[in-house]
Scaffold this motif. Sequence first.
Motif, PDB file in Angstrom:
ATOM      1  N   SER A   1       0.798  -1.354  -0.043  1.00  0.00           N
ATOM      2  CA  SER A   1      -0.023  -0.015   0.008  1.00  0.00           C
ATOM      3  C   SER A   1       1.032   1.247  -0.023  1.00  0.00           C
ATOM      4  O   SER A   1       0.515   2.254  -0.710  1.00  0.00           O
ATOM      5  N   ASN A   2       1.999   1.222   0.996  1.00  0.00           N
ATOM      6  CA  ASN A   2       2.847   2.159   0.580  1.00  0.00           C
ATOM      7  C   ASN A   2       3.430   2.487  -0.652  1.00  0.00           C
ATOM      8  O   ASN A   2       3.615   3.666  -1.065  1.00  0.00           O
ATOM      9  N   ALA A   3       3.698   1.159  -1.337  1.00  0.00           N
ATOM     10  CA  ALA A   3       4.432   1.613  -2.456  1.00  0.00           C
ATOM     11  C   ALA A   3       3.368   2.210  -3.566  1.00  0.00           C
ATOM     12  O   ALA A   3       3.769   2.966  -4.627  1.00  0.00           O
ATOM     13  N   ALA A   4       2.103   1.865  -3.331  1.00  0.00           N
ATOM     14  CA  ALA A   4       0.929   2.116  -4.248  1.00  0.00           C
ATOM     15  C   ALA A   4       0.779   3.901  -4.154  1.00  0.00           C
ATOM     16  O   ALA A   4       0.497   4.454  -4.981  1.00  0.00           O
TER      17      ALA A   4
ATOM     18  N   LEU B   1      -3.075   6.316   2.251  1.00  0.00           N
ATOM     19  CA  LEU B   1      -2.904   4.869   2.454  1.00  0.00           C
ATOM     20  C   LEU B   1      -3.809   3.811   2.469  1.00  0.00           C
ATOM     21  O   LEU B   1      -4.043   2.708   1.840  1.00  0.00           O
ATOM     22  N   ASN B   2      -4.857   4.244   3.030  1.00  0.00           N
ATOM     23  CA  ASN B   2      -6.320   3.317   3.185  1.00  0.00           C
ATOM     24  C   ASN B   2      -6.832   3.330   1.857  1.00  0.00           C
ATOM     25  O   ASN B   2      -7.276   2.219   1.657  1.00  0.00           O
ATOM     26  N   ALA B   3      -6.957   4.489   1.150  1.00  0.00           N
ATOM     27  CA  ALA B   3      -7.242   4.000  -0.246  1.00  0.00           C
ATOM     28  C   ALA B   3      -6.642   3.026  -1.264  1.00  0.00           C
ATOM     29  O   ALA B   3      -7.070   2.227  -1.725  1.00  0.00           O
ATOM     30  N   CYS B   4      -5.335   3.184  -0.911  1.00  0.00           N
ATOM     31  CA  CYS B   4      -4.305   2.270  -1.769  1.00  0.00           C
ATOM     32  C   CYS B   4      -4.696   1.002  -1.222  1.00  0.00           C
ATOM     33  O   CYS B   4      -4.624   0.034  -2.133  1.00  0.00           O
ATOM     34  N   ARG B   5      -4.540   0.681   0.106  1.00  0.00           N
ATOM     35  CA  ARG B   5      -4.927  -0.629   0.584  1.00  0.00           C
ATOM     36  C   ARG B   5      -6.202  -1.132   0.143  1.00  0.00           C
ATOM     37  O   ARG B   5      -6.363  -2.300  -0.445  1.00  0.00           O
TER      38      ARG B   5
END
Length: 465
Positions: free
Chosen positions: A243-246, A255-259
């Motif tokens: 998620s951090n990479a995204a 971060l929550n949206a990417c996860r």
Amino acid sequence: MKLFDAVPNELFSVLASPNRSLYADALDVLYESYQENLKIPEETLYSMLRGKLEQQLAEATFEGEDIDEEELRDVSGRARFLIRKLDSKGWLEKQRGEDFDEYITVPGYSSRLLELFHLLQDDSPMWGYSYVFGTYSTLKVASEGSSVYDKMAAVYSAYDNTQSLIKLLQMVYHNVKHFFQRQINMQNVNVILASHFDDFGQKVVEAYIRPLKIKDSVPKYRVPIQTILSGWLEDDALLTAMSNAALQDRRGSDLNACRSDLLRKIFWVKERYDNIEHEFLDEIDQQVRRYTRATTQKIENLTNRDHNVRGNLNYLLTALSRNRRASELVEQIQPAFQLYEQSFLSEKSVWYRKRPGKRTKAAPVLIQEDRIDPEMARQAQQLLRSEYGRSAIAAYVEQWLGAAGVCYSEDLDLKDDKAYIMSLLAVLTGDDRFSTYTVHEMEGVYSENGYSIPRLQIKRREEKT
């Protein structure tokens, strides 16, 4: 955003005019120049239009068009008018370069539409696609590596490939329906056969259905794909890192949206591969069977319904083929057709299948068991204890290990039977808790001097302190 918020209002007007065929050809020339040049000089597009559409430009009337008399006078002026017309409707744009020459640029919406028009004109099937294998190979390479970014990118790649696969399957399904509808309107046997074998067989079966069964097979790669994705789902730390990479790649607002996006895509891919065989592949197979059955039945009906000479010959030949000795039928048709029975010799003409004879019950055969010589048994046991005992095996393995403390199948020097037997005994005694070494079996087989053994790693045990 609505359609005409993204494209000019009069973009499609050229395709609704009386000269729409000419404008369509001009757009195809524009697409060709766009494919061949990064910077498109206006003179290059003008030369291509004049060279490729000279006949169409000369025959066009341009009634109701806003063309000047000078442009209408010759082919060169009409080619200039095409460029001006496409520019005014939004298909292309002009800009002046640093050398003060005019250059043509193609907007994004225009390039997409030009690509679509080109694909519609090219009815050749798409060969060499590998959406399923591409998904598997991307996930496998990422899972075996240590890069979190590669794992994140592999999820998005798997999602895109699976979407492309679904679109391909939908296209194949509807393409079969299209051939079904075409076949309904056909009334000629030769046309139906050509459509079935040439068009349907090559453009659908060989191009799409056969690869889906053999090369880009969903059943072959489904389990490995789902296993890799399930492993990533169970690793919460890895999901956070992905998620951090995204987020760093700007694939989400936080971060929550990417996860959430990663989880949604992973679950979607897993669910698709759970249902793709039942919802898509089975439906396509059923549709192909229906089409093939309907084609066969239509050919039979058209042939049997044909009462001319061809239909009569078909009926007669079919009846004769069912009975090799149809003498009465031959006599009836003899006045109309001169038929003669012909025979030939082949390699099977003098061959008859051997019939098994009746088995007779014979007297039982007594089996005499020879007694084992005690002296020979004692010598065999002594040989096993001396040359192949545990101490002999351990000493032999120590020669393999040497100072390195580890060796592999390539280091065993299988030059004779004794070395081969010792390698097998080493595997059997490697699990003994009193053994001074451990044996780990790896994938594959190693062969040397005619001997074959599994690929092994033999390692000296560490002494406990």
